[in-house]
Design an enzyme around this catalytic site. Sequence first.
Site, short mmCIF file in Angstrom:
data_model
loop_
_atom_site.label_atom_id
_atom_site.label_comp_id
_atom_site.label_asym_id
_atom_site.label_seq_id
_atom_site.Cartn_x
_atom_site.Cartn_y
_atom_site.Cartn_z
N ASP A 36 7.74 10.25 36.70
CA ASP A 36 7.25 9.04 36.19
C ASP A 36 5.81 8.73 35.62
OD1 ASP A 36 5.92 8.60 38.53
OD2 ASP A 36 7.26 7.20 39.32
N HIS A 91 11.81 1.09 46.16
CA HIS A 91 11.95 1.85 44.59
C HIS A 91 11.76 3.36 44.72
CE1 HIS A 91 7.38 1.69 43.71
NE2 HIS A 91 7.73 2.90 44.08
N GLU A 127 13.00 0.24 39.91
CA GLU A 127 12.58 -1.12 40.77
C GLU A 127 13.73 -1.88 41.01
OE1 GLU A 127 9.77 -1.36 41.68
OE2 GLU A 127 8.14 -1.49 40.18
#
Length: 244
Positions: A69, A140, A145
Amino acid sequence: MVPKISIYPDYNAMSQAAADRVIALLTRKPDSVICLPSGSTPLGMFRALAAANQKGEVDFSKCIYIGLDEWIGLGAGDEGSCRDLLDRDFLKPIGFRENQVVFFNGKAMDPEAECTRVNKIVESFGGLDLIVLGIGMNGHLALNEPGTPWDTYAHISELDPLTAEVGQKYFNKPTPLTGGITVGIRHILEAETAILIGSGGAKAQVIARALAFPVTADFPATVLQNHMNAEFILDEEAGSGLKR
């Protein structure tokens, strides 16, 4: 399905165990596609992997690394970005070549196109052989999320306020964090192996909830109960909330 749970005496032992899983995979399949996280929890694993690499106990030269990410608006060269941390803690110490690394560009003019780019690359390799994950205080996984649909591949994530707050620890000055770009829950579920690493008493109840019912998008880490080959690798403190 109940993920395998492996609990080790302390952080160093937990980190070595996680590193051993990566080494075992690359020994079996040198051209594996691996996705490992940035942050503080994996630092011990990275140190163990770098040490094994220096000793010739593992060969990373044929594998592909997929970035987990990135913060929207940040990228390589920005202090505190996920790529900055991974370069410092793992990719450069190991000696990864740039053509082995696929990483989200948080500065991309078209973030949706960036998601499509990474999705196509992962698909071209037949998916992930291994994904290693930390867990957020809101449950998460990566920047998926609460509320993220299970069928989501790489996507843009609106950050939970708690995630934005905790993320400040990676920066030397206040940094607005509003969005993220991340591999999706479906990438996690389709990975051959998914490992969650956890350390410290602060994560004990979060990890206990991840292994409790119901499995719900409101607490993304519970999805690992639906994975065919998931393992929680924890130290004693992180595992202290589990009934044994």
